[in-house]
Design an enzyme around this catalytic site. Structure first.
Site, PDB file in Angstrom:
ATOM      1  N   ARG A 185       4.423 -16.509   2.803  1.00  0.00           N
ATOM      2  CA  ARG A 185       5.790 -16.903   3.142  1.00  0.00           C
ATOM      3  C   ARG A 185       6.469 -15.866   4.039  1.00  0.00           C
ATOM      4  NH1 ARG A 185       7.125 -17.250  -3.070  1.00  0.00           N
ATOM      5  NH2 ARG A 185       4.906 -17.776  -2.951  1.00  0.00           N
ATOM      6  N   LYS A 234      -5.281  -8.610  -6.160  1.00  0.00           N
ATOM      7  CA  LYS A 234      -5.848  -9.749  -6.871  1.00  0.00           C
ATOM      8  C   LYS A 234      -7.015  -9.299  -7.747  1.00  0.00           C
ATOM      9  CE  LYS A 234      -4.943 -13.181  -3.223  1.00  0.00           C
ATOM     10  NZ  LYS A 234      -4.176 -14.178  -4.002  1.00  0.00           N
TER      11      LYS A 234
END
Length: 497
Positions: free
Chosen positions: A353, A279
């Protein structure tokens, strides 16, 4: 803060501060009229001077009125002669709380029966919101401050209710107190720094909770057990970190032994760098909040335990730290999930996920009534719904409808997004059963589609709380405690409480 409920006349109550509502155009309700009469027209005289317009949330503090036992009277505007919306009502209560916090009085009495709230009954619904607003407003996180926040003088608030509605107001306060406790626990966990709040720390929190409650059984699955169970996706997320992953199982037996449990699954990424798909550095500190799904499940469980709800509840916390290292998962890696399906990891920053999909498969063993997963899953949900509304998807319309209804009742709203088959195609991979991302379009929905492939054995809903779990930047930065009110309301409804 202690909240109590009484049925007495406002004009005769002895307190440091009596709070009464006043409408626009100098309109006095029944409570204000009685106090005005007892004080020989003091309220009317103030209003005639135009000192208070009566708009919602406006306040005026009066001292030492003749004929009253209250040391102060706080007038609060209640607006025009019409019911207030939830937001306006909460703002009115917060305005009152703000004034009370600035006073030196140890107690206050709120006589707000004359204020109507739209789509809320006069007792439970209205006072549940009032109590939650007061209690949540007490939250302070100063654990790491050398100078602590000064203790507030206000210790007790009495809510005046008519005799017929007193029991319902007491029920509202009981529920609100439990929810506020759960929200505070959720906020504490979310606000903790990631060097302290890691998967093993959350496991210890679960064990401590288990020791305090006989109806709660706790099991912690370590990285070896996760790997042995074939949870290849879950294991892959944590393999780059020195902090090993943990699957935390909390099993609350409040219902009958034969009752199928409700299962809450929380994403617990205690810090998310993005992994090899790193990120940007700006704002990365807020990635400690990527465990707020797990934190909200913890908080909901705390509320359920406090209320001793007659339901069976299993909480599964999928906890890991997503870090880059020589041992970290790479873009292009293919893993085999517990379900046997294979996943090509195209982006290591779509890690939530991956821990959730194996945990959803693990949930099958509990033969659940319903499974709800809660996760700060996608930035796309913030783009779609902002910070006000939780994204909601699912494979069962009844379950989704129940959650939407619970959100409305709890003033912790959600909005349904579709899971049409066309979106599933975006997850196609030439090398595995699926990729872990579906391209730039409809990112929240494709994340839900990914999870849906692991939740076919039961009724399932997915809540994306990326926008609602915390507030970014500014003086109010921090975890919000949502969606503890929604989840607790859902379980209250199932329990008939």
């Amino acid at each position: 803060m202690e909240l109590v409920v009484k049925s007495v006349a406002a004009a005769s109550v002895k307190t440091a501060t009596l709070v009464i509502p006043v409408g626009e155009n100098r309109k006095l309700g029944a409570v204000a009229k009685a106090v005005d009469l007892a004080s020989e027209g003091a309220i009317s005289a103030v209003l005639k001077r135009g000192d208070l317009a009566g708009k919602p949330g406006q306040t005026l503090l009066l001292q030492n009125l003749q004929g009253l036992k209250a040391e102060r009277v706080l007038l609060v505007g209640s607006g025009k002669d019409e019911a207030l919306g939830d937001r306006t009502w909460r703002k009115l209560v917060a305005s009152v709380a703000g004034v009370l916090k600035g006073l030196n009085g140890a107690d206050a009495v709120l006589a707000l029966d004359d204020v109507a709230v739209n789509n809320r009954d006069a007792h439970y619904g209205k006072y549940r919101l009032l109590a939650e607003t007061l209690l949540d407003g007490e939250y302070v996180f100063d654990r790491f401050k050398s100078q602590k926040v000064e203790p507030r003088a206000l210790k007790k608030v009495t809510l005046l209710a008519d005799k017929a509605g007193q029991a319902e107001v007491e029920r509202a306060v009981k529920h609100a107190s439990a929810i506020a406790t759960g929200m505070a626990f959720t906020r504490d966990l979310g606000n903790l720094p990631p060097n302290l709040c890691h998967p093993s720390f959350l496991a210890e929190q679960a064990k401590e909770l288990g020791k305090a409650h006989k109806a709660l059984k706790v099991e912690v699955l370590d990285e070896k057990k996760i790997k042995d169970l074939g949870m290849g996706a879950f294991y892959a997320v944590g393999q780059g970190s020195d902090q090993p992953p943990r699957l935390i199982v909390l099993n609350y037996q409040g219902g009958k032994k034969a009752d199928k449990p409700f299962v809450l699954v929380g994403k617990g990424i205690t810090f998310d760098t993005g992994g090899i798909s790193l990120k940007p550095g700006a704002g990365m500190d807020e990635m400690k909040y990527d465990m707020c799904g797990a934190a909200s499940v913890f908080g909901t469980l705390r509320a359920v335990l406090e209320l001793q709800l007659p339901v069976n509840l299993v909480c599964l916390l999928a906890c890991a730290e997503n870090m880059p290292s020589g041992g970290a998962t790479r873009p292009g890696d293919i893993v085999t999930t517990m379900s046997g399906q294979t996943v090509e990891i195209l982006n290591t920053d779509a890690e939530g996920r991956l821990v959730l999909c194996d945990t959803l498969t693990y949930a099958e063993r509990f033969k659940p009534q319903a499974v709800i997963d809660i996760a700060t899953l996608t930035g796309a949900c913030i783009v779609a719904l902002g910070s006000h509304t939780t994204g909601l998807m699912g494979n069962n319309d009844d379950l989704v409808g129940q959650l939407l209804d619970a959100g409305k009742r709890a003033d912790d709203r959600a909005w349904q997004l579709p899971l049409f088959d066309e979106y599933q195609e975006q997850l196609d991979s030439p090398f595995a059963d699926m990729g872990n991302i579906g391209g730039p379009k409809a990112g929240t929905i494709t994340a839900g589609c990914f999870l849906s492939r692991f939740a076919k054995a039961y009724n399932w809903a997915h809540m994306d709380i990326a926008g609602t779990a915390w507030i970014s930047g500014g003086k109010d930065k921090g975890a919000t405690g949502r969606p503890v009110p929604l989840l607790t309301q859902y379980l209250l409804d199932r329990a008939g409480a």
